[in-house]
Design an enzyme around this catalytic site. Structure first.
Site, PDB file in Angstrom:
ATOM      1  N   CYS A 191      -1.241   4.376  -4.996  1.00 31.10           N
ATOM      2  CA  CYS A 191      -1.202   3.107  -4.277  1.00 31.10           C
ATOM      3  C   CYS A 191      -0.580   2.039  -5.164  1.00 31.10           C
ATOM      4  O   CYS A 191      -1.015   1.837  -6.299  1.00 31.10           O
ATOM      5  CB  CYS A 191      -2.604   2.680  -3.851  1.00 31.10           C
ATOM      6  SG  CYS A 191      -2.588   1.143  -2.899  1.00 31.10           S
ATOM      7  N   GLU A 247      -2.465   2.307   0.721  1.00 28.40           N
ATOM      8  CA  GLU A 247      -2.550   1.083   1.519  1.00 28.40           C
ATOM      9  C   GLU A 247      -1.817   1.346   2.837  1.00 28.40           C
ATOM     10  O   GLU A 247      -0.585   1.411   2.873  1.00 28.40           O
ATOM     11  CB  GLU A 247      -1.920  -0.075   0.729  1.00 28.40           C
ATOM     12  CG  GLU A 247      -1.687  -1.342   1.514  1.00 28.40           C
ATOM     13  CD  GLU A 247      -2.872  -1.804   2.345  1.00 28.40           C
ATOM     14  OE1 GLU A 247      -3.954  -2.034   1.799  1.00 28.40           O
ATOM     15  OE2 GLU A 247      -2.706  -1.906   3.589  1.00 28.40           O
ATOM     16  N   CYS A 282     -16.159   5.414  -2.121  1.00 36.56           N
ATOM     17  CA  CYS A 282     -15.052   4.451  -2.012  1.00 36.56           C
ATOM     18  C   CYS A 282     -14.389   4.199  -3.351  1.00 36.56           C
ATOM     19  O   CYS A 282     -15.046   3.911  -4.342  1.00 36.56           O
ATOM     20  CB  CYS A 282     -15.584   3.094  -1.555  1.00 36.56           C
ATOM     21  SG  CYS A 282     -16.096   3.045   0.118  1.00 36.56           S
ATOM     22  N   CYS A 334      -5.309  -2.307  -7.419  1.00 41.12           N
ATOM     23  CA  CYS A 334      -6.524  -3.114  -7.575  1.00 41.12           C
ATOM     24  C   CYS A 334      -7.252  -2.694  -8.848  1.00 41.12           C
ATOM     25  O   CYS A 334      -7.318  -1.508  -9.186  1.00 41.12           O
ATOM     26  CB  CYS A 334      -7.442  -2.924  -6.369  1.00 41.12           C
ATOM     27  SG  CYS A 334      -6.672  -3.473  -4.837  1.00 41.12           S
ATOM     28  N   CYS A 346     -10.131   0.044  -8.513  1.00 41.72           N
ATOM     29  CA  CYS A 346      -9.943   1.255  -7.691  1.00 41.72           C
ATOM     30  C   CYS A 346      -9.220   2.341  -8.478  1.00 41.72           C
ATOM     31  O   CYS A 346      -8.175   2.099  -9.080  1.00 41.72           O
ATOM     32  CB  CYS A 346      -9.154   0.882  -6.439  1.00 41.72           C
ATOM     33  SG  CYS A 346      -8.640   2.297  -5.459  1.00 41.72           S
ATOM     34  N   GLU A 371      -6.446  13.301  -0.971  1.00 40.10           N
ATOM     35  CA  GLU A 371      -7.838  13.661  -0.685  1.00 40.10           C
ATOM     36  C   GLU A 371      -8.301  13.093   0.636  1.00 40.10           C
ATOM     37  O   GLU A 371      -7.861  12.021   1.057  1.00 40.10           O
ATOM     38  CB  GLU A 371      -8.735  13.104  -1.794  1.00 40.10           C
ATOM     39  CG  GLU A 371      -8.344  13.625  -3.147  1.00 40.10           C
ATOM     40  CD  GLU A 371      -9.429  13.382  -4.174  1.00 40.10           C
ATOM     41  OE1 GLU A 371     -10.267  14.280  -4.310  1.00 40.10           O
ATOM     42  OE2 GLU A 371      -9.446  12.327  -4.800  1.00 40.10           O
ATOM     43  N   SER A 404     -10.264  -5.780   3.020  1.00 36.41           N
ATOM     44  CA  SER A 404     -10.916  -5.726   1.702  1.00 36.41           C
ATOM     45  C   SER A 404     -10.779  -7.093   1.048  1.00 36.41           C
ATOM     46  O   SER A 404      -9.808  -7.361   0.356  1.00 36.41           O
ATOM     47  CB  SER A 404     -10.252  -4.653   0.834  1.00 36.41           C
ATOM     48  OG  SER A 404     -10.380  -3.402   1.460  1.00 36.41           O
ATOM     49  N   CYS A 452     -12.641  10.327   6.341  1.00 32.95           N
ATOM     50  CA  CYS A 452     -11.927   9.274   5.606  1.00 32.95           C
ATOM     51  C   CYS A 452     -10.621   9.885   5.117  1.00 32.95           C
ATOM     52  O   CYS A 452     -10.631  10.868   4.375  1.00 32.95           O
ATOM     53  CB  CYS A 452     -12.796   8.809   4.440  1.00 32.95           C
ATOM     54  SG  CYS A 452     -11.963   7.649   3.347  1.00 32.95           S
TER      55      CYS A 452
HETATM   56  N1  SAH Z   1      -6.063   0.370   0.604  1.00 34.28           N
HETATM   57  C1  SAH Z   1      -7.009   0.063   1.612  1.00 34.28           C
HETATM   58  C2  SAH Z   1      -7.856   1.263   2.003  1.00 34.28           C
HETATM   59  C3  SAH Z   1      -8.307   2.173   0.904  1.00 34.28           C
HETATM   60  S1  SAH Z   1      -9.492   1.512  -0.208  1.00 34.28           S
HETATM   61  C4  SAH Z   1      -7.896  -1.089   1.168  1.00 34.28           C
HETATM   62  O1  SAH Z   1      -7.854  -1.461   0.011  1.00 34.28           O
HETATM   63  O2  SAH Z   1      -8.593  -1.619   2.028  1.00 34.28           O
HETATM   64  C5  SAH Z   1     -10.981   1.540   0.796  1.00 34.28           C
HETATM   65  C6  SAH Z   1     -12.084   0.622   0.334  1.00 34.28           C
HETATM   66  O3  SAH Z   1     -12.621   1.040  -0.934  1.00 34.28           O
HETATM   67  C7  SAH Z   1     -11.626  -0.826   0.135  1.00 34.28           C
HETATM   68  O4  SAH Z   1     -12.495  -1.698   0.829  1.00 34.28           O
HETATM   69  C8  SAH Z   1     -11.774  -1.052  -1.356  1.00 34.28           C
HETATM   70  O5  SAH Z   1     -12.062  -2.399  -1.634  1.00 34.28           O
HETATM   71  C9  SAH Z   1     -12.907  -0.109  -1.694  1.00 34.28           C
HETATM   72  N2  SAH Z   1     -12.973   0.276  -3.104  1.00 34.28           N
HETATM   73  C10 SAH Z   1     -11.941   0.542  -3.920  1.00 34.28           C
HETATM   74  N3  SAH Z   1     -12.394   0.868  -5.165  1.00 34.28           N
HETATM   75  C11 SAH Z   1     -13.739   0.787  -5.116  1.00 34.28           C
HETATM   76  C12 SAH Z   1     -14.785   1.034  -6.078  1.00 34.28           C
HETATM   77  N4  SAH Z   1     -14.525   1.410  -7.326  1.00 34.28           N
HETATM   78  N5  SAH Z   1     -16.061   0.877  -5.670  1.00 34.28           N
HETATM   79  C13 SAH Z   1     -16.334   0.516  -4.392  1.00 34.28           C
HETATM   80  N6  SAH Z   1     -15.406   0.304  -3.452  1.00 34.28           N
HETATM   81  C14 SAH Z   1     -14.120   0.422  -3.804  1.00 34.28           C
HETATM   82 FE1  SF4 Z   2      -4.803   0.561  -3.052  1.00 34.01          FE
HETATM   83 FE2  SF4 Z   2      -6.954   0.019  -1.530  1.00 34.01          FE
HETATM   84 FE3  SF4 Z   2      -7.237   1.095  -3.976  1.00 34.01          FE
HETATM   85 FE4  SF4 Z   2      -6.416  -1.420  -3.745  1.00 34.01          FE
HETATM   86  S1  SF4 Z   2      -8.422  -0.602  -3.101  1.00 34.01           S
HETATM   87  S2  SF4 Z   2      -5.525   0.120  -5.103  1.00 34.01           S
HETATM   88  S3  SF4 Z   2      -5.167  -1.318  -1.912  1.00 34.01           S
HETATM   89  S4  SF4 Z   2      -6.275   2.050  -2.236  1.00 34.01           S
END
Ligand code: SAH
Ligand code: SF4
Length: 387
Positions: free
Chosen positions: A140, A190, A363, A144, A147, A120, A244, A133
């Site tokens: 990934c 990532e 996000c 996390c 996420c 996406e 992050s 974006c």
């Molecule tokens: N993998 C990279 C980039 C993709 S995630 C990273 O983790 O930085 C992009 C951003 O979305 C990151 O800052 C992450 O912390 C944030 N993010 C992930 N899940 C989220 C959620 N459920 N609510 C708000 N932000 C979130």
């Molecule tokens: Fe991967 Fe970024 Fe999502 Fe963490 S927040 S699972 S590093 S995409």
């Protein structure tokens, strides 16, 4: 030290196509897809076809600067040559499956890439800029807790062509003035676990002969892959950096971002301190606020202390709730109180408001889903199911 998650996300040949190492120029219908090829690669292909080398430059500029999608648009080439090229070479962007339009103007596009995988990208119009974006991986491996992308099985890295292809496809769908265009590598995946393809894509995006996007308008966001950061620090091309962070103690970060067990907060911030920054450039620290996990006034004060001495700004992101994520966003009062503490301590701190929430475009919500937002009847696919 407890062992971290498996970080093996090497490219896989999921679609039965031929792959050319990390350069990855997949073949489409037996023809080589040019999207993702560098100038040198195009020059080599052109030479193989018995054409003079300078034609490579014309094709490269047509492909990336004019964003031509069919050989008929290469009017600076003779018809006979265009036909010869068309027999061998193809220009294919990731295939758009569908797009979801949010009431706030944000648009989430679901693409299909080779192997049938879904990725996406999100187009976010704002008053002074438009942001694309884009994704760097299918799924990934960092997993996390908060996420949605991390709940998917990790399939493979995206090729450089699939990364720049998202920008080209979004640009074709939503033409935007290049001076207003920002690119954020904050979609699925990532970026620093797909280092070579991401770097190749960054070089293509910023090449003045091609896509010509200023590195200052590109931001790479990482969960904190320290060896990747150290490598990036040595490149001659460095985008803006977003980290992050999301927690102020290792105990909490270990739970939220499992790779913290491998590269903890101290080692991550040490890599940030060593990261070369041009004058007036700052590192953005992203901090997803989660109720009861990392949102106390003590956390805010610890954050101030941790970031001391760094050139930084903080983006507070109230958690975007999702049926796949068993966590809650703090109330507005708590978010504002957290921000106030940072500001009182002279830290630049913004609150990132969710964009495209109603179409699961905000996000951390990207998962290649086609059904209505908030539909709880679809659990995430089994994480361990791998090709
Ligand atoms: N993998 C990279 C980039 C993709 S995630 C990273 O983790 O930085 C992009 C951003 O979305 C990151 O800052 C992450 O912390 C944030 N993010 C992930 N899940 C989220 C959620 N459920 N609510 C708000 N932000 C979130
Ligand atoms: Fe991967 Fe970024 Fe999502 Fe963490 S927040 S699972 S590093 S995409």
């Amino acid at each position: 030290m407890p062992s971290g998650p498996t970080l093996d996300v090497r490219p896989r040949d999921a679609g039965g196509r031929r792959w050319y190492g990390f350069g990855v120029i997949p073949e489409v219908d037996g023809r080589t897809n040019l999207v993702g090829a560098t100038l040198a690669e195009i020059e080599a292909i052109v030479a193989e076809l018995g054409e003079p080398r300078f034609r490579g430059r014309q094709i490269y500029a047509g492909l990336y600067a004019r964003r031509a999608r069919g050989w008929e648009s290469f009017t600076d080439l003779a018809r006979a040559l265009r036909e010869k090229l068309a027999r061998r070479l193809d220009i294919t962007y990731p295939e758009t499956m569908t797009a979801f339009q949010s009431s706030d103007g944000t648009r989430r596009t679901l693409f299909k890439v080779s192997g049938g995988h879904r990725i996406e990208s999100v187009y976010i119009p704002e008053e002074k800029r438009d942001t694309f974006c884009i994704s760097t991986q299918v799924g990934c491996a960092v997993e996390c807790l908060f996420c949605v992308t991390g709940k998917l099985p990790t399939r493979r890295n995206l090729s450089a062509g699939e990364i720049v292809g998202q920008v080209l496809a979004l640009q074709a769908d939503r033409p935007t003035d290049m001076k207003r265009l920002n690119i954020v590598l904050m979609g699925m995946g990532e970026p620093l676990l797909n280092y070579d393809n991401v770097m190749k894509a960054l070089r293509l995006m910023t090449d003045p002969l091609g896509m010509s996007i200023s590195p200052r308008r590109i931001t790479l966001s990482t969960s904190g892959i320290v060896p990747g950061l150290e490598r990036l620090a040595r490149e001659d091309l460095v985008p803006n950096l977003a980290i992050s962070l999301n927690a102020t103690t290792d105990a909490t970060r270990d739970i939220l971002i499992p790779i913290n067990r491998k590269w903890n907060i101290a080692s991550l911030l040490e890599a940030c301190r060593r990261f070369p920054l041009e004058p007036r450039r700052r590192i953005t620290f992203e901090y997803v606020l989660i109720e009861g996990m990392n949102d106390t006034p003590e956390d805010a004060l610890r954050l101030v202390r941790l970031l001391k001495g760094l050139k930084k700004k903080v983006n507070l992101i109230p958690l975007n709730a999702d049926p796949w994520v068993p966590l809650k966003s703090p109330g507005e009062d708590r978010v504002l109180a957290f921000q106030r503490i940072l500001i009182e301590h002279h830290l630049t701190a913004y609150i990132r408001r969710p964009r495209g929430n109603d179409v699961s475009a905000a996000c951390g919500m990207l998962a290649g889903r086609e059904y209505p937002q908030g539909d709880t009847s679809h659990p995430p696919p089994a994480k361990r199911e791998r090709p």
